[in-house]
Design an enzyme around this catalytic site. Structure first.
Site, PDB file in Angstrom:
ATOM      1  N   GLY A 165       0.760  -1.240   0.000  1.00 57.23           N
ATOM      2  CA  GLY A 165       0.000   0.000   0.000  1.00 57.23           C
ATOM      3  C   GLY A 165       0.790   1.289   0.000  1.00 57.23           C
ATOM      4  O   GLY A 165       0.190   2.360  -0.091  1.00 57.23           O
ATOM      5  N   ASP A 166       2.118   1.241   0.108  1.00 57.53           N
ATOM      6  CA  ASP A 166       2.863   2.504   0.192  1.00 57.53           C
ATOM      7  C   ASP A 166       4.276   2.369  -0.369  1.00 57.53           C
ATOM      8  O   ASP A 166       5.249   2.788   0.248  1.00 57.53           O
ATOM      9  CB  ASP A 166       2.916   2.972   1.648  1.00 57.53           C
ATOM     10  CG  ASP A 166       3.278   4.441   1.789  1.00 57.53           C
ATOM     11  OD1 ASP A 166       3.162   5.190   0.798  1.00 57.53           O
ATOM     12  OD2 ASP A 166       3.677   4.851   2.890  1.00 57.53           O
ATOM     13  N   TYR A 167       4.363   1.760  -1.546  1.00 55.17           N
ATOM     14  CA  TYR A 167       5.681   1.652  -2.187  1.00 55.17           C
ATOM     15  C   TYR A 167       6.121   3.025  -2.667  1.00 55.17           C
ATOM     16  O   TYR A 167       5.558   3.582  -3.595  1.00 55.17           O
ATOM     17  CB  TYR A 167       5.632   0.696  -3.388  1.00 55.17           C
ATOM     18  CG  TYR A 167       5.567  -0.756  -3.020  1.00 55.17           C
ATOM     19  CD1 TYR A 167       6.643  -1.377  -2.408  1.00 55.17           C
ATOM     20  CD2 TYR A 167       4.432  -1.507  -3.280  1.00 55.17           C
ATOM     21  CE1 TYR A 167       6.591  -2.724  -2.069  1.00 55.17           C
ATOM     22  CE2 TYR A 167       4.369  -2.853  -2.948  1.00 55.17           C
ATOM     23  CZ  TYR A 167       5.446  -3.447  -2.339  1.00 55.17           C
ATOM     24  OH  TYR A 167       5.389  -4.768  -2.008  1.00 55.17           O
TER      25      TYR A 167
END
Length: 146
Positions: free
Chosen positions: A35-37
């Site tokens: 969800g937060d690359y």
């Protein structure tokens, strides 16, 4: 700024028209997402990815969202700022696709999903900065997204 508001609004309308209020207009493959690359959460050693940190945004959702988030952030990296943003995003997509090939429906909607992530980043960044104007970190991804 009305021009910026108009850009975000057009992305929101396109998202709703394409996917529906609840996402029921599409049948994307589902998965557990990081969800937060982004460049702050990917550890590089010797030119290769050696790890990932920050799983606070992990969620079960459309699998394609992980790559759309990664591509949105890639547009904002140092490569993106050096006018090579599409190359940066394409590199992320190539790497992701080697491990997890996208379906035709995911490919079809990837551009809108990247734009949607950027719209979220600028909106949430502007709102958060308005609430806490002394915190410049809040503009890290929001400001360059414009």
């Amino acid at each position: 700024d009305e021009d910026r508001r108009g850009m975000v609004t057009s992305v929101l309308h396109a998202f709703r028209d394409t996917f529906g209020e609840d996402g029921s207009k599409v049948d994307f493959p589902m998965g557990i997402l990081m969800g937060d690359y982004n460049d702050a959460n990917i550890i590089i050693d010797g030119g290769k990815v050696s790890g990932v940190i920050d799983f606070g945004d992990s969620v079960h959702s459309w699998r394609v969202l992980d790559i759309s988030v990664a591509m949105a952030y890639a547009l904002l990296t140092s490569l993106g700022k050096a006018k090579r943003s599409l190359s940066a995003a394409a590199s992320m997509l190539r790497g992701f696709n080697l491990v997890c090939p996208l379906t035709d429906i995911e490919k079809k909607h990837l551009r809108l999903l990247v734009a949607s992530r950027l719209a979220c980043s600028v909106t949430l960044g502007a709102y958060s900065y308005q609430q806490n104007p002394g915190n410049e970190y809040l503009l890290l991804h929001a400001q360059p997204a414009w």
